[in-house]
Design a protein around this motif. Structure first.
Motif, short mmCIF file in Angstrom:
data_model
loop_
_atom_site.label_atom_id
_atom_site.label_comp_id
_atom_site.label_asym_id
_atom_site.label_seq_id
_atom_site.Cartn_x
_atom_site.Cartn_y
_atom_site.Cartn_z
N GLU A 296 -14.04 38.10 38.87
CA GLU A 296 -12.92 38.90 38.38
C GLU A 296 -12.44 38.35 37.03
O GLU A 296 -12.17 39.11 36.10
N ASN B 223 -1.12 44.45 26.71
CA ASN B 223 -1.22 42.99 26.63
C ASN B 223 -0.44 42.47 25.41
O ASN B 223 -0.97 42.44 24.31
N SER C 233 -14.05 42.22 29.66
CA SER C 233 -13.46 43.51 29.33
C SER C 233 -12.44 43.42 28.22
O SER C 233 -12.28 44.33 27.45
N HIS C 234 -11.76 42.33 28.17
CA HIS C 234 -10.72 42.26 27.15
C HIS C 234 -11.05 41.27 26.04
O HIS C 234 -11.27 41.66 24.90
N ARG D 52 -7.52 49.34 37.74
CA ARG D 52 -6.28 48.82 38.29
C ARG D 52 -5.13 48.97 37.29
O ARG D 52 -4.02 49.36 37.66
N THR E 143 -6.63 48.26 25.20
CA THR E 143 -8.08 48.00 25.21
C THR E 143 -8.64 48.07 26.63
O THR E 143 -9.82 48.29 26.83
N SER E 144 -7.78 47.81 27.60
CA SER E 144 -8.24 47.69 28.99
C SER E 144 -8.74 49.03 29.53
O SER E 144 -8.11 50.06 29.33
N SER E 145 -9.88 48.94 30.20
CA SER E 145 -10.35 50.15 30.88
C SER E 145 -10.40 49.90 32.40
O SER E 145 -11.04 50.62 33.14
N ARG F 269 -12.45 40.08 33.37
CA ARG F 269 -11.31 40.17 32.49
C ARG F 269 -11.69 39.68 31.09
O ARG F 269 -11.37 40.31 30.08
N GLN G 138 -14.38 42.11 24.37
CA GLN G 138 -14.46 43.44 23.78
C GLN G 138 -13.48 43.61 22.62
O GLN G 138 -13.75 44.36 21.70
N GLU G 139 -12.37 42.92 22.77
CA GLU G 139 -11.31 43.10 21.78
C GLU G 139 -11.78 42.74 20.36
O GLU G 139 -11.69 43.59 19.46
#
Lengths: 146, 590
Positions: free
Chosen positions: B411, A61, B418-419, A95, A90-92, B415, B422-423
């Motif tokens: 979704e 990203n 998850s990002h 996809r 960071t993405s898990s 996102r 979490q970041e």
């Protein structure tokens, strides 16, 4: 013994600092070059073949040119098509992981949340016998989710 | 010798011929008016026909020999004129009516008769040699007519009878006498014509007085009008339906009756089937139609009319009339589809909109197929009201769209979770981890405590985010319940919690964990949460002791209201030695 030349492409300054510190911490003979996005990475790699590193750590990203686009560009370039690329994100999301392997990533490392873990991961990747592993490629062996 | 041989050959030939041959001579030769004859020769056929014994040698009158008046008259004529006679006669032998061609000629000193059987054909008086109008001619004509009539009447499929009215004192017809009936009643009632003839219709079938037959016939006789009726009769306990046409003739009635029992049976079956079909259509909310493609008319079932909001047969059966119900936007579609089906004899399946009598918009579906029968093409099909289905489908479509949007939202949330969430958290954890590493031993106790609390809270937040993500993934995966062994579930969970269990020296036992129908991942989540709580909410210094017991309980025995009676449930008990969790929290764990 020559230094292992590592290129880190990540827009996050903190993460770049963590990475540099961790790499320094594992006390291996490495030479780290840092860039902020895919575009600057490609410019750097295409300017001179001498710039070609031994291993690239690529965040996904990023602004201007993200990691996916950069990975595609690397694989499209004849002299870079065999370059070792480690995705560092960071993405898990399954996809994202799938897509990077489809586009030609060699390993996927999920950014850890502890400094010690980061050091552990980097040590593992840097010391990996790539020639041996790539002969017997199994995706699960190249997925470091920490 | 030669002559004898020739005689024998010819005799054999003549004996085996199809023709009856009879030669007779007068007892007194050359006597024109001889009274006595004797049979000089008769082949076998002739012996049978004239009933002549093979050894007959006695003198007989010609009348006795030929037996039939017809033959005698003509034999005498041949004797008088010496000219041959050729003619046909009809003979009734037992039940058979036979036609013979007869040839009589003057031969040698006597008469030679030759009779050969011919195929039946109409015989008219013209063939007779009698002068027209003579008594013999009329007599013969009558005989022929009688035989001909019997033959015609008996060979008819119908029951034919002739009735003569019987009047009461007031002059009203009170019964009819059966003067003639052909032999068809034998097949129906097992009664001979001879038995029936002479009886009245009430004597023969008394119920004719009650079933209206007598009344109809009396009216037909009195008014002279032709009458037609179909009635049921019982002969030998068997039901027989007869359709009768009564025609007045002279002073009586001629009845032609046709046995229509089979048709009536079919009609009754058809009636029942039509009723069933009609009921079925009504229940299923469908109608049917049959269209002779050569015509513009369509035969609809009653329910088609009802589907369009009309009473049966309320609108006409023209094809064009059907089109008037259509929604204007569907007009061309329906017309071209029917046109194509009509031309190609193909199957048609389409949905269209119509306006009912009350101007209500309804969706109809018609499925039709073409078939050929007796050279004509027909289209048969069903029409059903699919408004509810279409509406339900449209609701479903809306729901699907909503669901898709919700999924998209989910979704997006994933996102974010998850990002984006979490970041920063990862950064916090990373900095804490570095601070912890670099400042170890240099921080005050209080600062070290603060740092520990930040670390604990951020770890906890990461767990919460992970759990949230796991939960949202359930729908994403769309996993279906399957057989899950709870022992496997427990094993996996204990593996995950291994370090904590080891640290706390916790004891976890299980009893009778069954195989259940469920989603493994969810069950693991449940076990992990419950066991995790047991490990967490325990008094300091106490060794956690957790026991998991599985059992089967019946719904009606349970105290839980939502359980259904007579259904078995798996009951899982998690027993620990920790302190009590508030009820509100415990509900959310499930």
């Amino acid at each position: 013994m020559d230094k292992l030349r590592i290129l880190l492409v990540d827009d996050d300054e903190d993460d770049r600092q963590f990475f540099a510190d961790a790499l320094e911490g594992i006390e291996l003979n490495t030479d780290l070059h840092q860039l902020e996005n895919g575009k600057s990475c490609m410019e750097y790699l295409l300017t001179d073949t001498d710039n070609t590193p031994d291993l690239v750590f690529l965040d996904l990203n990023m602004p201007i040119m993200n990691g996916f686009e950069c990975l595609e560009a690397i694989r499209r370039t004849p002299h870079l098509k065999d370059l070792l690329v480690a995705i560092y994100s960071t993405s898990s999301a399954e996809r994202d992981i799938e897509e990077t392997f489809e586009k030609g990533a060699n390993i996927y490392i999920k950014k850890p949340s502890s400094f010690n873990e980061l050091k552990k991961s980097l040590k593992q990747v840097v010391k990996m016998n790539w020639a041996y592993h790539l002969n017997d490629f199994k995706k699960e062996n190249f997925l470091l989710k920490i | 010798m030669k002559n004898n041989l020739a005689d024998d050959i010819f005799r054999t030939m003549v004996d085996n011929a199809d023709t009856a041959v009879l030669y007779t001579e007068p007892s007194v030769p050359n006597s024109l008016n001889a009274k006595e004859y004797h049979v000089k020769y008769a082949n076998k056929k002739a012996q049978n026909f004239f009933f002549i014994p093979s050894d007959s040698n006695e003198n007989q009158s010609l009348e006795e020999i030929v037996k039939y008046d017809e033959l005698l008259i003509l034999a005498n004529k041949v004797l008088e004129t010496n000219e041959d006679e050729n003619f046909n006669i009809i003979v009734k032998e037992s039940d058979n009516i036979l036609n013979y061609h007869v040839r009589i000629r003057s031969f040698n000193k006597g008469l030679l008769f030759a009779l050969s059987l011919i195929k039946p054909k109409y015989i008219t008086d013209k063939e007779s040699k009698h002068p027209l109008g003579s008594l013999e001619s009329r007599k013969r004509e009558l005989e022929i007519s009688n035989l001909f009539g019997i033959r015609v009447l008996d060979s008819n499929d119908s029951i034919i009878c002739y009735l003569k009215p019987i009047f009461n004192k007031k002059g009203d017809v009170e019964d009819f006498r059966i003067d003639y009936i052909n032999n068809r009643m034998g097949e129906i009632a097992n009664d001979d014509s001879a038995f029936i003839e002479g009886q009245t219709i009430l004597e023969y079938y008394p119920k004719n007085a009650e079933n209206g037959v007598l009344e109809i016939l009396a009216d037909g006789y009195t008014t002279g009008e032709n009458k037609e009726y179909t009635k049921e009769f019982i002969f030998n306990e068997k039901s027989v339906w007869l359709t009768t046409r009564a025609v007045k003739m002279n002073d009586g009635l001629i009845l032609f009756s046709k046995d229509v029992t089979q048709e009536k049976t079919y009609e009754a079956q058809l009636f029942i089937q039509n009723r069933l079909l009609s009921e079925a259509e009504h229940v299923a909310n469908i109608g049917s139609f049959r269209w002779n493609l050569a015509k513009e008319q369509i035969k609809y079932s009653d329910n088609v009319y009802r589907l369009f909001g009309y009473d049966p047969n309320e609108f006409d059966d023209k094809y064009d009339r059907l089109l008037t119900f259509l929604h204007p936007n569907d007009f061309e579609k329906v017309k071209s589809s029917f046109k194509a089906a009509r031309i190609n004899k193909s199957k048609s399946d389409l949905v269209f909109r119509v306006y009912t009598k009350s101007k209500e918009l309804r969706y109809m579906n018609t499925i039709a197929e073409c078939y050929q029968k007796e050279g004509n093409w027909y289209m048969v099909g069903v029409i059903r009201d699919v408004t509810k289905q279409i509406e339900a489908e449209s609701v479903l479509q809306i729901k699907n769209t909503e669901l898709k949007r919700t999924n998209a939202d989910l979704e997006a949330f994933n996102r974010v979770a998850s990002h984006d969430l979490q970041e920063p958290l990862r950064k916090v954890q990373m900095f804490v981890s570095r601070l912890d590493d670099e400042e170890e031993g240099r921080l005050s106790n209080r600062s070290q405590d603060y740092l520990s609390k930040i670390k604990y809270s951020s770890d906890r937040m990461r767990n919460l985010i992970n759990n949230l993500l796991s939960y949202s993934k359930i729908d994403e995966v769309g996993e279906q319940p399957r057989r899950v062994d709870l022992n496997d579930v427990l094993y996996n969970v204990l593996e995950d919690l291994g370090e904590r269990i080891k640290d706390l020296d916790a004891k976890v036992d299980s009893v009778s964990l069954p195989v259940v129908n469920g989603i493994q991942f969810l069950l693991e989540q449940l076990f992990a949460n419950l066991i995790g709580n047991s490990l967490k909410y325990v008094n300091e210094g106490v060794r956690p002791n957790i026991k998991i017991i599985g059992s089967i309980v019946s719904g009606d025995k349970s105290l839980v209201e939502s359980l259904l009676p007579n259904i078995n449930y798996v009951k899982l008990q998690f027993i620990d030695n920790g302190y009590r969790i508030r009820k509100k929290v415990s509900r959310e764990n499930f």
